[in-house]
Design a protein around this motif. Structure first.
Motif, short mmCIF file in Angstrom:
data_model
loop_
_atom_site.label_atom_id
_atom_site.label_comp_id
_atom_site.label_asym_id
_atom_site.label_seq_id
_atom_site.Cartn_x
_atom_site.Cartn_y
_atom_site.Cartn_z
N LYS A 85 -119.97 -115.01 129.04
CA LYS A 85 -119.95 -115.94 128.05
C LYS A 85 -120.09 -117.55 128.56
CE LYS A 85 -118.68 -115.64 123.42
NZ LYS A 85 -119.39 -114.44 122.98
N ALA A 86 -119.75 -117.71 129.76
CA ALA A 86 -119.81 -119.17 130.31
C ALA A 86 -121.47 -119.39 130.50
CB ALA A 86 -119.26 -119.31 131.64
N GLU A 87 -122.15 -118.36 130.92
CA GLU A 87 -123.52 -118.67 131.11
C GLU A 87 -124.20 -118.67 129.77
OE1 GLU A 87 -125.73 -118.92 133.59
OE2 GLU A 87 -127.57 -118.24 132.93
N ILE A 88 -123.91 -117.97 128.84
CA ILE A 88 -124.43 -117.93 127.47
C ILE A 88 -124.20 -119.34 127.14
CG2 ILE A 88 -124.48 -116.98 125.31
CD1 ILE A 88 -123.51 -114.51 126.33
N ARG A 89 -123.18 -119.82 126.84
CA ARG A 89 -122.79 -121.33 126.68
C ARG A 89 -123.63 -122.29 127.36
NH1 ARG A 89 -117.44 -120.06 126.59
NH2 ARG A 89 -116.51 -119.51 124.39
N ARG A 90 -123.69 -122.30 128.62
CA ARG A 90 -124.52 -123.04 129.45
C ARG A 90 -126.08 -123.18 128.98
NH1 ARG A 90 -127.55 -123.74 133.67
NH2 ARG A 90 -128.20 -121.67 133.72
N ARG A 94 -127.60 -126.17 126.83
CA ARG A 94 -128.76 -126.97 127.24
C ARG A 94 -129.90 -127.18 126.22
NH1 ARG A 94 -130.85 -124.27 132.42
NH2 ARG A 94 -132.22 -123.19 130.69
N LEU A 95 -130.08 -126.43 125.44
CA LEU A 95 -131.18 -126.30 124.24
C LEU A 95 -130.36 -127.13 123.22
CD1 LEU A 95 -132.02 -122.43 124.06
CD2 LEU A 95 -133.41 -124.58 124.69
N ALA A 96 -129.05 -127.11 122.84
CA ALA A 96 -128.35 -127.95 122.05
C ALA A 96 -128.69 -129.26 122.52
CB ALA A 96 -127.13 -127.59 121.73
N GLN A 97 -128.44 -129.80 123.59
CA GLN A 97 -128.63 -131.11 124.22
C GLN A 97 -129.83 -131.73 123.80
OE1 GLN A 97 -128.93 -131.67 128.35
NE2 GLN A 97 -127.47 -133.37 128.05
N SER A 98 -130.95 -130.92 124.11
CA SER A 98 -132.20 -131.36 123.76
C SER A 98 -132.44 -131.73 122.35
CB SER A 98 -133.17 -130.85 124.63
OG SER A 98 -133.42 -129.51 124.13
#
Lengths: 129, 313
Positions: A85-90, A94-98
């Protein structure tokens, strides 16, 4: 498969096609287990170099979107990828950030960005939650 | 790694002491469609003529199918098709005779394809070459090259003089070749937007020097133009990236195109030069890439592309 390619874009053709095939899978237009065209078929259909299609299929395969079966071709994976789950969130973070940076830079408010996400979600999944 | 179909080492051609092709290390792997790109006078045609054995190198080595092209056997010559930038078929020869002549020379001549292409290109078997327009002559020459069944097809500006429709037909035929197992194409053209979807590899040459070669998708992934609203010194960029071009249109503005962009490298640059964090990046299509490479701020020396080994599969 309805795929559109901008041949003269700076975005690599393989990236364009990979994200559209992912879209087709997530939106259910391509069903799990469904067979994809052969490398040559897709190259001819999209009018692109077959090496580029090889690249597309190997990227989709390593992302777990499709499964390549020796001598049979490429199929939409029947099982979703098992990632922590942590990897998916990461990754999604990152996409959400951009997306947020671009939205805020262009002057969207928080609520407007939420609406963009809601609209896109409905386009992909209809009204199912 | 499979042996390249074309391999040159330090390939050089001088005319009157001036190097027109200067130390070219060129590799064309089997099964690829390689775009050979450069401005007029870059050395493309001279290189092609050395690859076909029409010209002898002044220095360096050239191997096509593992042998010196000037010493190719008749069997090897059967496997090589060449379209030069000039069209020199006998004027009185009809299109039908051109096909007969090729069918006699080339054991793998594809008459079915030739008939199809004549239809698509609107050529008549009875038309004499000298009576044809420039564009029609071009079509005859291309029909000829596409139907010879060559394992290696080298074409110098094949699409020059063709209209949009004919170019589209032609490029699709080149893709058909790419889709058939193990056939290789080397094509030079100014019409970069036509080539962009068809090639899998590109080679850029400028003033006789090879500037960059690699898989186009890979290059598009790594090549990035960065625009900084700041003075970012060239040597700072040099520490983190392989630079294609660098310019400062104004003292507080820096524009640089690099070949090996990644988020990690960029973070390192930003840690190194804090002013660099204010940046806009964009991906470049083939034409923009070409302009950055051969333009006034370009490299004038070879740029190492990332993952080059991985690319040359």
């Amino acid at each position: 498969m309805l795929i559109q390619v901008d041949y003269n874009s700076g975005e690599p053709i393989s990236h364009q096609v990979v994200s559209q095939i992912k879209w087709l899978v997530v939106s259910g237009k391509l069903q799990p287990g469904e067979k994809l065209p052969s490398i040559r078929e897709l190259a001819k259909e999209l009018r692109i170099n077959p090496t580029t299609v090889t690249r597309i299929y190997s990227e989709l395969s390593s992302d777990g979107v499709i499964t390549l079966r020796q001598g049979q071709g490429a199929f939409v994976s029947t099982q979703s990828v098992q990632l922590p789950k942590a990897e998916i969130r990461r990754r999604v973070g990152r996409l959400a950030q951009s997306m947020l940076v671009e939205g805020l830079r262009l002057g969207l408010k928080r609520a407007e960005i939420d609406k963009v996400i809601d609209d896109e979600f409905r386009r992909i999944r209809g009204n199912t939650p | 790694m499979t042996e390249p179909v074309i391999q040159t080492t330090g390939l050089t051609k001088r005319f009157d002491g001036r190097a027109v092709v200067d130390g070219l290390d060129l590799q064309v792997p089997p099964g690829s469609v390689t775009g050979f790109l450069g401005v007029n006078g870059a050395g493309k045609s001279t290189t092609m003529r050395m690859l076909t054995g029409h010209l002898s190198p002044s220095a360096g080595d050239v191997r096509v199918f593992g042998a010196d092209p000037r010493e190719h056997s008749a069997e090897t010559l059967q496997r090589i098709g060449y379209v030069s930038d000039t069209m020199n078929l006998p004027g009185r020869m009809s299109v039908g005779r051109v096909m007969e002549m090729n069918a006699g020379f080339f054991t793998r001549w594809d008459q079915t394809l030739a008939d199809t292409l004549c239809r698509e290109f609107e050529l008549n078997a009875s038309d004499r070459f000298q009576k044809l327009s420039f564009g029609q002559k071009r079509r005859v020459v291309l029909m000829q090259a596409l139907c010879q069944g060559a394992d290696l097809l080298m074409m110098d500006e094949p699409a020059g003089g063709l209209d949009v429709l004919a170019r589209r037909l032609f490029m699709d035929r080149v893709l058909d070749i790419a889709c058939s197992e193990g056939r290789t194409v080397l094509v030079s053209s100014h019409l970069l937007s036509d080539l962009e979807r068809v090639v899998d590899r590109v080679v850029f040459i400028h003033k006789g020097l090879l500037l960059l070669q690699g898989n186009l998708e890979e290059l598009k992934t790594g090549v990035r133009r960065m625009q900084f609203e700041a003075d970012v010194p060239r040597d700072a960029l040099d520490r983190h990236f392989n630079i294609i071009s660098y310019r400062q249109p104004k003292p507080d503005r820096t524009v640089s195109t690099v070949v090996d962009f990644s988020e990690e490298r960029f973070d390192q640059l930003a840690a190194d030069v804090s002013a660099a964090s204010n940046v806009r990046t964009e991906q470049l299509n083939l034409e923009d890439m070409f302009v950055e490479l051969v333009g006034a701020d370009g490299p004038l020396t070879a740029v190492t592309s990332p993952g080059r080994e991985a690319v040359e599969v």
